[in-house]
Each structure stands twice: as C-alpha cells, then as structure tokens.
Design a protein around this motif. Structure first.
Motif, PDB file in Angstrom:
ATOM      1  N   GLU A  95       0.828  -1.206   0.000  1.00 50.06           N
ATOM      2  CA  GLU A  95       0.000   0.000   0.000  1.00 50.06           C
ATOM      3  C   GLU A  95       0.861   1.255   0.000  1.00 50.06           C
ATOM      4  O   GLU A  95       0.527   2.252  -0.648  1.00 50.06           O
ATOM      5  N   ALA A  96       1.993   1.202   0.702  1.00 49.09           N
ATOM      6  CA  ALA A  96       2.889   2.357   0.736  1.00 49.09           C
ATOM      7  C   ALA A  96       3.470   2.638  -0.646  1.00 49.09           C
ATOM      8  O   ALA A  96       3.594   3.797  -1.064  1.00 49.09           O
ATOM      9  N   SER A 152       1.277   7.078  -6.488  1.00 50.23           N
ATOM     10  CA  SER A 152       0.172   8.011  -6.703  1.00 50.23           C
ATOM     11  C   SER A 152       0.601   9.442  -6.385  1.00 50.23           C
ATOM     12  O   SER A 152       0.263  10.388  -7.102  1.00 50.23           O
ATOM     13  N   ALA A 153       1.368   9.592  -5.295  1.00 43.85           N
ATOM     14  CA  ALA A 153       1.822  10.926  -4.896  1.00 43.85           C
ATOM     15  C   ALA A 153       2.754  11.523  -5.950  1.00 43.85           C
ATOM     16  O   ALA A 153       2.669  12.706  -6.281  1.00 43.85           O
ATOM     17  N   GLU A 209       0.802  12.752  -8.883  1.00 40.91           N
ATOM     18  CA  GLU A 209       0.148  14.030  -8.621  1.00 40.91           C
ATOM     19  C   GLU A 209       1.149  15.180  -8.718  1.00 40.91           C
ATOM     20  O   GLU A 209       0.829  16.254  -9.251  1.00 40.91           O
ATOM     21  N   ARG A 247      -7.783   7.422 -10.268  1.00 36.51           N
ATOM     22  CA  ARG A 247      -6.569   8.141  -9.865  1.00 36.51           C
ATOM     23  C   ARG A 247      -6.387   9.436 -10.661  1.00 36.51           C
ATOM     24  O   ARG A 247      -5.906  10.422 -10.120  1.00 36.51           O
ATOM     25  N   ARG A 288       2.034   1.873  -3.499  1.00 32.27           N
ATOM     26  CA  ARG A 288       0.943   2.431  -4.291  1.00 32.27           C
ATOM     27  C   ARG A 288       0.743   3.908  -3.977  1.00 32.27           C
ATOM     28  O   ARG A 288       0.572   4.741  -4.869  1.00 32.27           O
ATOM     29  N   ASP A 289       0.764   4.235  -2.690  1.00 35.14           N
ATOM     30  CA  ASP A 289       0.584   5.628  -2.294  1.00 35.14           C
ATOM     31  C   ASP A 289       1.722   6.498  -2.816  1.00 35.14           C
ATOM     32  O   ASP A 289       1.510   7.633  -3.247  1.00 35.14           O
ATOM     33  N   ALA A 290       2.932   5.959  -2.765  1.00 32.39           N
ATOM     34  CA  ALA A 290       4.086   6.721  -3.233  1.00 32.39           C
ATOM     35  C   ALA A 290       3.984   6.998  -4.725  1.00 32.39           C
ATOM     36  O   ALA A 290       4.234   8.118  -5.179  1.00 32.39           O
TER      37      ALA A 290
END
Length: 303
Positions: free
Chosen positions: A73-74, A80-81, A84, A117, A76-78
């Motif tokens: 999950e980390a 995604s960040a 952005e 996303r 994926r979040d990274a």
C-alpha cells in the motif's frame, strides 16, 4: 526482497492454495513456489505450513502478512503521490486491445482504477487485430496496446502479460476429447473454426501448420470468440485456443492437448519508448505493473 515477492506472498496467504494463488498473480505454480521459498530463505523463517490440501500461515507469516500489505500500500501511495506531483491533471490515454482479454487481464477494471486516480485524463479504447494495433502504436495513434505475439515487434517496447498453452477445443463427446499428444497431422482433416486472418490466434496457428508443411480446412472464419466457441460446442468444427479461454468460457466445450513442442499463446503490452515520468502512458504502465505480477521482456517506466 522484491515487490513482486510481496504480491506473491499476499496472494498465497489470502487464497491458501498454490493453484488459485498462481492463477491470481498470473504465473505458473512452480514459479510461485520458487518465489515463496526464496522469500522464506531471505527472512530465515517459514511463512507457511504446507499440507496436501491447502497452506496456512505460521506465526511469523501472520506478522509478515500485515507488514507486506502495508508495504504494498505504501508503494501504491508513493506512486500516486509522484503522479500528482508530476501534474497528471489532463491529457489523453489511448489504449488498444484485441478481443477476449478477460481471461487474462481485466482491462475495464484497470481503466476504471486509472480513471479514479486521474479523472482529468480522457481514456480512449480501440479494438483491432494484432497487426493493426501494432501499426497504430508505431505511428503514435495508440499509447499502449494489448495483443498476442505474432507480429514484428523489435521497434516497440514489449512486456509479457500472460503465456498460455494452446489446446484443442472440441464439442463434448468428440473423439479427440481428453486425448494428449495430439499431432497436427491427426487433426488436419477435421473442419476448423478460426478467427479471420490477422485476428486472435489465427496467425499463430497458421504459422505452426505452415512450418510443419500441413494444410487444414477452415470451415468457419469469425471475428469474435463467443461465436467461435458456440460453433465448436454445436459440433461444427474444432479450434485451437489458449487453455485459459477454453476452460473459463463454455461448459459444452471439451479439450485435448497437442503433442510436443507445445504451442504457446503469449499476450504482451506494447508501446513506444516512454520519454519520462509524468505522462498518461507512463502512469498507466506503472498501474499495470503494480496491479499484475508480470514477466518483463523490457523495463516498464515508472510514473
């Protein structure tokens, strides 16, 4: 320790059975077993208790499962960040595909996740034959295309998504049903149901018969898989198709296996070299990479 090993571990922990877990992450069972053993050696601890019926987590495995999920999950979040930050707020993503991908890849779901996303990016989906999709990708009209191997691809970056044995599909009760080691010579006089030239498995099958110097009779040419399977189930012909398709689609379809060397159907995603991060296609390929455990034939760019 690699991210793909964490995906392998989580899949096995949740499915509790090697066959189902291997199917979920789209690799063969032996490759999954090897990956898990390597992970256990690296951690110097058994993660699973194996039995003839299923597998279950050890105490160490239960603790590692929680951490593995957090790590995935980390990542994926990274990603995604970073996307952005790169400003993926607008643009167009053009994806090409042949028909009959659901058995190997849930493309609509993948596109839905991409839209979630990056809602500002317009998604266009184009269907076509392998050769047409490859040509449009070379010309820049498609950002990334999914199609089976069977055309000249040295000028495109390709990544294998699936590799499946081609089997003989026949109606239930057919004399060939259940046989193994079936030769091309043995089936050449049966009527075939096949895709139109350039579609689906047609190029692969024509190539194998051509290499063997064996002719065959194609009684029906179709452009979609459902019609092909229906014709086969009604006894109007036989077909050569990926095993996953035959097993998943129609209970009225029987199966036989060809003799060695096996005929393999390979699905790839192809695209031009990506200039760098921050583009819709780079973001899409990154999402594909994290959503599937795939065998690389070329490095996917990070988004």
């Amino acid at each position: 320790m690699e991210l793909r090993q964490l995906h392998h571990f989580v899949a096995l922990a949740e499915e509790r059975q090697f066959t189902r877990a291997a199917r979920r992450v789209n690799i063969v069972q032996s490759a999954l077993s090897t990956s898990i053993r390597a992970l256990e050696r690296e951690l110097d601890a058994p993660l699973f208790v194996r039995s003839t019926r299923d597998v279950r987590l050890t105490g160490a495995g239960e603790i590692f499962l929680e951490k593995a999920r957090l790590a995935i999950e980390a990542v994926r979040d990274a990603r995604s960040a970073v996307a952005e930050v790169q400003g993926l707020k607008r643009g167009t993503l053009k994806i090409g595909t042949v028909q009959s991908l659901p058995a190997f890849l849930d493309l609509p779901l993948l596109l839905a996740r991409f839209h979630q996303r990056h809602p500002g990016i317009e998604i266009r989906l184009i269907q076509g034959s392998s050769s047409a999709l490859a040509d449009r990708t070379r010309a820049g009209g498609i950002d990334a295309a999914f199609f089976p191997v069977g055309t000249h691809l040295t000028d495109l970056v390709t990544t294998m998504i699936a590799c499946d044995e081609v089997v003989l599909a026949c109606p239930r009760g057919h004399p060939l049903e259940g046989l193994t080691g079936v030769t091309l010579e043995a089936i050449k006089d049966f009527p075939f149901v096949d895709f139109e030239t350039g579609w689906g498995t047609r190029r692969l099958v024509d190539g194998r018969f051509g290499d063997a110097g064996i002719g065959r009779h194609t009684a029906f040419e179709v452009s979609d898989l459902d019609t092909m399977l229906k014709l086969v189930s009604l006894g109007l012909g036989i077909a050569l198709l990926p095993e996953t398709v035959v097993v998943a689609r129609d209970p009225d379809i029987g199966m036989a296996r060809l003799s060695s060397p096996e005929l393999c159907w390979e699905l790839v995603v192809a695209h031009l070299p990506v200039a760098g991060p921050g583009t819709p296609v780079a973001a899409f390929l990154s999402l594909l990479h994290e959503s599937l455990v795939i065998t690389d034939t070329a490095q996917l760019p990070e988004a």
